[in-house]
Each structure stands twice: as C-alpha cells, then as structure tokens.
Enzyme design. Structure first.
Site, PDB file in Angstrom:
ATOM      1  N   GLU A 149      -3.316  10.108  -3.390  1.00 17.51           N
ATOM      2  CA  GLU A 149      -2.180   9.285  -2.994  1.00 17.51           C
ATOM      3  C   GLU A 149      -2.329   8.902  -1.524  1.00 17.51           C
ATOM      4  OE1 GLU A 149       1.642  10.186  -5.321  1.00 17.51           O
ATOM      5  OE2 GLU A 149       1.040  12.136  -4.552  1.00 17.51           O
ATOM      6  N   ASN A 167      11.208   9.665   1.260  1.00 16.01           N
ATOM      7  CA  ASN A 167       9.886  10.292   1.230  1.00 16.01           C
ATOM      8  C   ASN A 167       8.912   9.542   2.135  1.00 16.01           C
ATOM      9  OD1 ASN A 167      10.314   8.802  -1.408  1.00 16.01           O
ATOM     10  ND2 ASN A 167       8.186   9.280  -1.780  1.00 16.01           N
ATOM     11  N   ASP A 168       7.821   9.012   1.632  1.00 15.08           N
ATOM     12  CA  ASP A 168       6.709   8.562   2.478  1.00 15.08           C
ATOM     13  C   ASP A 168       7.099   7.596   3.607  1.00 15.08           C
ATOM     14  OD1 ASP A 168       5.829   9.595   0.077  1.00 15.08           O
ATOM     15  OD2 ASP A 168       4.462   7.946  -0.386  1.00 15.08           O
ATOM     16  N   TRP A 187      17.978  10.205  -0.208  1.00 13.71           N
ATOM     17  CA  TRP A 187      16.580  10.635  -0.327  1.00 13.71           C
ATOM     18  C   TRP A 187      15.645   9.776   0.518  1.00 13.71           C
ATOM     19  CZ3 TRP A 187      13.316  14.147  -2.695  1.00 13.71           C
ATOM     20  CH2 TRP A 187      11.980  13.761  -2.804  1.00 13.71           C
ATOM     21  N   ARG A 231      -2.201   3.052  -6.578  1.00 13.71           N
ATOM     22  CA  ARG A 231      -1.102   2.838  -5.627  1.00 13.71           C
ATOM     23  C   ARG A 231      -1.484   3.136  -4.173  1.00 13.71           C
ATOM     24  NH1 ARG A 231       0.638   7.234  -9.045  1.00 13.71           N
ATOM     25  NH2 ARG A 231       0.743   9.220  -7.950  1.00 13.71           N
ATOM     26  N   ASP A 232      -0.573   2.715  -3.298  1.00 11.88           N
ATOM     27  CA  ASP A 232      -0.567   3.033  -1.863  1.00 11.88           C
ATOM     28  C   ASP A 232      -1.694   2.353  -1.082  1.00 11.88           C
ATOM     29  OD1 ASP A 232       1.419   4.724  -2.829  1.00 11.88           O
ATOM     30  OD2 ASP A 232       0.150   6.513  -2.766  1.00 11.88           O
ATOM     31  N   TRP A 244       7.125   0.742  -3.963  1.00 12.21           N
ATOM     32  CA  TRP A 244       6.535   2.002  -3.528  1.00 12.21           C
ATOM     33  C   TRP A 244       5.705   1.795  -2.260  1.00 12.21           C
ATOM     34  CZ3 TRP A 244       4.875   5.205  -8.494  1.00 12.21           C
ATOM     35  CH2 TRP A 244       6.016   5.426  -9.276  1.00 12.21           C
ATOM     36  N   SER A 245       4.922   2.833  -1.919  1.00  9.61           N
ATOM     37  CA  SER A 245       4.332   2.889  -0.581  1.00  9.61           C
ATOM     38  C   SER A 245       3.310   1.800  -0.288  1.00  9.61           C
ATOM     39  CB  SER A 245       3.689   4.253  -0.356  1.00  9.61           C
ATOM     40  OG  SER A 245       4.713   5.190  -0.156  1.00  9.61           O
ATOM     41  N   TRP A 260      14.841  11.679  -5.727  1.00  7.21           N
ATOM     42  CA  TRP A 260      13.942  10.534  -5.811  1.00  7.21           C
ATOM     43  C   TRP A 260      14.409   9.553  -6.888  1.00  7.21           C
ATOM     44  CZ3 TRP A 260      10.843   8.229  -9.464  1.00  7.21           C
ATOM     45  CH2 TRP A 260       9.892   7.323  -8.972  1.00  7.21           C
TER      46      TRP A 260
END
Ligand SMILES: *[C@@H]1O[C@H](CO)[C@@H](O)[C@H](O)[C@H]1NC(C)=O
Ligand SMILES: *[C@@H]1O[C@H](CO)[C@@H](O)[C@H](O)[C@H]1NC(C)=O
Ligand SMILES: *[C@@H]1O[C@H](CO)[C@@H](O)[C@H](O)[C@H]1NC(C)=O
Ligand SMILES: *[C@@H]1O[C@H](CO)[C@@H](O)[C@H](O)[C@H]1NC(C)=O
Ligand SMILES: *[C@@H]1O[C@H](CO)[C@@H](O)[C@H](O)[C@H]1NC(C)=O
Ligand SMILES: *[C@@H]1O[C@H](CO)[C@@H](O)[C@H](O)[C@H]1NC(C)=O
Ligand SMILES: *[C@@H]1O[C@H](CO)[C@@H](O)[C@H](O)[C@H]1NC(C)=O
Ligand SMILES: *[C@@H]1O[C@H](CO)[C@@H](O)[C@H](O)[C@H]1NC(C)=O
Ligand SMILES: *[C@@H]1O[C@H](CO)[C@@H](O)[C@H](O)[C@H]1NC(C)=O
Length: 572
Positions: free
Chosen positions: A248, A67-68, A65, A193-194, A127-128, A92
């Site tokens: 996001e 993603n970003d 997987w 987040r992010d 995470w991102s 994910w």
C-alpha cells in the site's frame, strides 16, 4: 523473570534519584513544569475531562475518522495536507479527501473537503493519492477511485483556480479513470491503489507507481505518460518481492548521499540514491529499501534489504502507517508525514467521536553510513516549546508536564557486565516484549517513564538495553505499553528496534514527543523511531508525570536532559 513492575519500578526510580544527585546539583528525577498554556481550542467540542486523549499539537480533524495523509505539497508558500476522512463518523468509511493548509506544518487551517465522489470513477470512494508539480508549478493530483463495480482505478484532479493559494476547489479529468484493471493487463481490481508523486525521466516521460499484489507477491506497477493524461503500463513493475503481500501507499524518491538536504523527486543519478517504501499491510509497517534507480531500464536495484521480515528497515517500529514524503522546495528538505492509528477499540473510538492522528512532520535524509534513513521532527515544532524544565529548580515540583518535548542523553563507561545477545534474539519487538521495562538487566532498562501516574500504576516506558554482541555492543530500543493504562481493552503491544549506535563511542540519546495519547520517540538522533498510542486513566492532564529511570544493575550517566512543556498548536 516476572518481577512485579510497580513496586520495583518505584524503587529503581528512587535509586536513580540518588544517582542523579551525583550528576545534577539537586537531583530532581521527576521533571515538572507548570502548564497554564494549552487547551483552549476544542472548548466547544469537548472539555479536557471528557476528551483527555485529544492532542495539543498533533494534527487531527475536529471529529470523525482520519487515516492516510494524501497529496502533501507546498504551493505558493502554503503547505497542503489532504487526508483520508470519513465525514460521517469515527470509523472507516465514506472516504473523501479532507483538506487543511499551513504556513509552518504545525498550525493548520481547515478547508472543505477537496475531493469527494462525483464521477463514476470515484463514486464509491476517493482513496489515497499524491500530488505532482507539473511544469509551470501547476499541481496535479493522482488518486485512487472506487468505481461502481468496486474496482480500484486511478484518477486525475487539478486545481480549479491556480490563483487561489489555498487550492480549495479541484476539477476532475473528464478522461477518468486514467489507469484501470482490464481483461488483459493482469491487474487484480482489489489490489491496485495509491499512486505516488510522479517523476519525469530524461526522455520527457512521466512515471508513476501504483501499489499492488499478485498472489502473495507485493509489487509496484509502473506507468508512463507524456502528457499526464494518457498513461501506459510498463511491461515490468518497478520492483516486486515474493511473500511481502499487498504494497500500500508506495513512495519512491531520491536522497542525497552527501547532504541532509532533500532533492526533487525527478532527480536521478549523481550523488543520490533512491528509496522505495511500501506500507506492508500484513505487518503493518512502512518498510523501505535503499538502492539505485536505472531510469533506462526503469528498474529499482536494491543494495540490500527487503520489504518484509524482521530485518526490513522500517520508518517507525510502532504505530505509523501509510506515510508519504514530499520535497519542500522552500526549505530544500524532504518531509515525511504518516498516519498514527488508534490502539483503542472501535467502540471507544465511536464514544470519543474520532479516530486517527498524523505524526509530527519529520525531516528525512540518508544516514552517513548510507545504509539507513534518519528522521527528525521538523524544527518548526520547537516553536511550541514553552517552559523549559529546570532540573535544578525545586520551584517546579508537584506539577505535571503535558504535553511535552523531552530530550535525554546517556553515557555508559563500563560495559563489562553487559548481557550477551543470544543469536536467537533477532526480532527486536519480541525481545522488547520478553524483556519489558519491569525486567531487570545489567545495562538497562534505562530511559523515560512518560504519561506516568504519581503512584506509577500507569506509565509508558521508552528505554534502552545494551547487549554484548561479539566484539561490539547492540542497543535495543523499546516502547513498552504494558502499564500504559488501567483499561485493558486497548492494544498494548510492546514495540522494539535495534538502534545502530555504538554506545562506546557515541552518545546514546532519546527524544520523546508526548501529547495526551501519543508518544513519538526518536532514538539515536532519529535512527530508530517508535510511536505509541496510549490511553491513561490516571495519568491525564495535570496528573501526567515524567520520570527518568534506570532499572539495570549498572550505573548510567545522564549527560543532558531538557524538557519543555508545549503550547497548543492551532489545529483546525
Ligand atoms: C481565483 O482565486 C483568486 C484568489 O483567491 C480570487 O481573487 C479570484 O476571484 C478567483 N477566481 C475565480 C474565477 O474564482
Ligand atoms: C483478486 O484477489 C482476490 C483476493 O486474493 C481473489 O479472490 C480474486 O480471485 C483475484 N481476482 C483476480 C481477477 O485475480
Ligand atoms: C519469486 O517466486 C517465483 C515463483 O513463485 C520464483 O520463480 C522466483 O524465483 C521468486 N523470486 C525470488 C527472488 O525468490
Ligand atoms: C541500466 O539499464 C540498461 C538497460 O538494461 C543497461 O544497458 C545499463 O547498463 C544500466 N545502467 C547501469 C548504470 O547499470
Ligand atoms: C489500527 O488499530 C486497530 C486497533 O488497534 C487495529 O485493529 C488495526 O489493525 C490497525 N490498523 C492498522 C492499519 O494499523
Ligand atoms: C533554574 O535554576 C537556576 C539556578 O538554579 C535559577 O537561577 C533559575 O531561576 C531557574 N529557572 C526557573 C525557570 O526556575
Ligand atoms: C559518570 O560521570 C562521572 C563524571 O564524569 C564519571 O566519573 C563516571 O565514571 C561516569 N559513570 C558512568 C557509569 O558512566
Ligand atoms: C532459540 O530458537 C529455538 C528455535 O526456535 C528455540 O527452541 C529456543 O528456545 C530459542 N532459544 C532462546 C534462548 O530463545
Ligand atoms: C505486563 O504486566 C503484567 C502484569 O500487569 C505481567 O504479568 C506481564 O508479564 C507484563 N508483560 C510484559 C511484556 O512486560
């Protein structure tokens, strides 16, 4: 209205052959090129028959997987792409930062995961986040960690060895987390987040924004720091909008008002405007607003527009999410990277052992109208162009064209018959799904049928329709996936956008990057972009064909058409 697509589509292609023959000496509508080049990379992983959907030149890890995109940057002449990655499977979970480097943003070398859970502040996931160049050219990464209570907090990591241009090892700050929800700051720990790339104000303070929501209001919390370690939350968010839901992966950057060149993230003022982008989960699209940034008040002042609703400006009206830009100081340009989700079922993703692509990196700049951005695939991708299809050559008949890069331009001279745009038709996606490729109109549908099987049982249609709209004309751009696969388990949503091109005075152009299971399309030189994921069962490998079509009653001239087969990029 419910015309059976296949029969009529076949006829319309034939009528277009005749029409093409007026324009082009031999009138070959089916574009073909032999393609001995590609598919040598994943041989140990898969054969093309068992993995027809792996790409030839779009970034993806060897398996699992993704993603970003995270922390894109250029350091000592090397481009870095980090990405949200599950080392343990095709769905994910277990998120770490995968890492690849490149000298051209097209061919990529894999490295070990760069950031993975080691501290309490990221023990449940890394995470991102984004990279910022600190003074002296030292990169720093701010990213979201998931702590033991499943709270979202922000962490800092810096390279272990600045002499290693591949930046293979990262050291986390012992002060992590640097920003966290507390009892007093009114931040919901599930919506924090992010972090963006930080920018430096004239007061020598760094600023960063972090995506959030309170109730249904989307917002970007602002933090400031003198040393990049101690961060203080500003009283007011940089911007917010009622009813837009969670923001996001926010992004905030300046664009030049008089040049296509990019500008560094800390530039404020003269000859620039600012762009605020948020990935709006409930659509889900990457929406943006153009405005100005008052650094004294630390406020973003939109010129117009919103983050939500059918009139929101959107990077890509198809599958494209969680994107991030960076300033490429080597070539003075701003580059956009975005995650392309699958449209298949989770069950199918597990079967094929992977999920997720990255879009071809796009240059991004402000349109000369000042009212929207323009995006275009970076020129480096053109180095993969191999055989150019020769429209007037019969030698190429009977072969397929995949992967491909196709550019086509249209000219319309007679507009009298254009259908009138109903004032109700404000939602282009809805309009495209009501008027798919098999619905005959006056001026359109015309465009490309890509990843098409020979009998047109399968095809993805990327096309235009022109409507009369008061004293002007409106151009609708659609990507219709309804016939993209005989497998009906896939998400076949039709996508659409209005394209700000005046077809009376301007060329109407379309470019599509076609790569096994992805079709990335750019209308009007990049004024509207639509990316689709498709999983043909017949139109695979040598059976994937490309057609130009016109299913409108009115004639359309093709003023130029270039198509190239594409070599395989070296990806991981
Ligand atoms: C840092 O990286 C450089 C270049 O790769 C290498 O020569 C050097 O040995 C590294 N230093 C350490 C302490 O690992
Ligand atoms: C955070 O948001 C969630 C989902 O809306 C909600 O259930 C929860 O009560 C919120 N927590 C706080 C502290 O507001
Ligand atoms: C957003 O909502 C709040 C209350 O929920 C309201 O006071 C405010 O006026 C709204 N803002 C806008 C721009 O509509
Ligand atoms: C920026 O904000 C400050 C403080 O609110 C204000 O005094 C100033 O006029 C603003 N500048 C511009 C150009 O709007
Ligand atoms: C990704 O694609 C799957 C399958 O179509 C869909 O269920 C999911 O909502 C998508 N997620 C995003 C963020 O687009
Ligand atoms: C393309 O067509 C031209 C003229 O018809 C011909 O001279 C040329 O050899 C063709 N090129 C290829 C690659 O077939
Ligand atoms: C197509 O081009 C020809 C030659 O330039 C022109 O005579 C004709 O009017 C054009 N037709 C359309 C529909 O634009
Ligand atoms: C326009 O919108 C109204 C209200 O949603 C709806 O009843 C009507 O059918 C729509 N008309 C057209 C032509 O779509
Ligand atoms: C999709 O195709 C089916 C037939 O396969 C047809 O009934 C339906 O109307 C089409 N939908 C769109 C949006 O074109």
């Amino acid at each position: 209205m419910n015309l059976p697509g296949y029969q009529n589509m076949a006829k319309s292609c034939i009528s277009l052959i005749l029409f093409f023959s007026v324009i082009l000496s031999h009138g070959v509508v089916e574009l073909q090129a032999s393609n001995p080049f590609y598919r040598n990379l994943y041989t140990s992983q898969s054969t093309s028959t068992s993995q027809p959907y792996r790409t030839g030149y779009h970034f993806q890890p060897p398996k699992n997987w993704m993603n970003d995109p995270n922390g894109p940057m250029i350091y000592k002449g090397i481009y870095h792409l980090f990405y949200q990655y599950n080392p343990k499977g095709a769905v994910w979970g277990n998120i770490v930062w995968g890492h690849s480097t490149s000298t051209d943003l097209i061919n990529w070398t894999p490295h070990d995961a760069a950031i993975y859970p080691t501290q309490p502040s990221d023990i449940n996931g890394c995470w991102s986040g984004s990279a910022t160049m600190l003074p002296g050219g030292k990169p720093a990464i701010l990213y979201t960690g998931i702590d033991p209570d499943n709270k979202q907090v922000q962490n800092l990591a810096v390279p272990k060895n600045l002499s290693d241009s591949y930046l293979r090892e990262w050291v986390k700050s012992p002060r992590n987390p640097l920003m966290a929800p507390t009892a007093t700051n009114h931040i919901n720990a599930s919506f924090f987040r992010d972090p963006t790339t930080a920018w430096l104000g004239p007061d020598k303070r760094w600023r960063v924004i972090i995506g959030s929501q309170t109730k249904d209001k989307g917002l970007a919390f602002l933090y400031r720091s003198k040393d990049f370690v101690y961060w203080t939350k500003a009283k007011h968010p940089l911007h917010s909008e009622n009813h837009s839901g969670m923001w996001e992966c926010p992004d905030f950057f300046p664009v030049s008002t008089n040049s296509r060149k990019g500008v560094d993230t800390s530039i404020i003022g003269l000859n620039t405007k600012h762009v605020l982008k948020a990935s709006v989960g409930k659509i889900p699209h990457d929406c943006y607003i153009i405005g100005t940034y008052n650094v004294t008040a630390d406020k973003f002042i939109p010129e117009e527009g919103s983050m939500n609703g059918v009139s929101a400006l959107t990077y890509d009206y198809g599958k494209f999410y969680a994107s991030k830009t960076f300033f490429d100081i080597a070539k003075n340009r701003r580059i956009l990277l975005g995650w392309i989700n699958e449209s298949s079922t989770q069950e199918d993703d597990i079967k094929k052992g992977w999920s997720g692509l990255q879009a071809i990196p796009r240059g991004l700049w402000l349109d000369k109208s000042g009212k929207q951005l323009v995006q275009w695939p970076i020129p480096e991708v053109e180095k993969l162009r191999a055989k150019k299809v020769n429209l007037s050559s019969k030698l190429l008949r009977g072969k397929s064209l995949l992967p491909a890069d196709v550019e086509i331009s249209f000219e319309i001279t007679k507009f009298e018959k254009a259908e009138v745009l109903d004032p109700n038709w404000t939602n282009p996606q809805l309009l495209c799904s009501q008027k798919g490729a098999s619905v005959k109109g006056a001026l359109g549908p015309f465009g490309l049928l890509v990843l098409a099987s020979k009998n047109l049982k399968e095809y993805t249609a990327v096309f235009f329709r022109i409507f009369k709209n008061k004293n002007k004309y409106a151009v609708l751009m659609c990507s219709d996936q309804n016939r993209s696969s005989l497998n009906n388990d896939n998400d076949k949503t039709t996508y659409g956008a209005f394209l700000d091109v005046d077809p009376v005075h301007e060329t109407l152009s379309l470019r599509s990057l076609i790569d096994h299971s992805i079709v990335e399309s750019f209308g009007g030189g990049g004024k509207a972009c639509i990316t689709a994921r498709v999983y043909p069962t017949l139109a695979i490998d040598d059976e994937a064909h490309l057609y130009a079509f016109n299913y409108g009653t009115e004639k359309i001239n093709v003023t130029s058409l270039s198509a190239w087969s594409m070599k395989t990029a070296q990806i991981n």
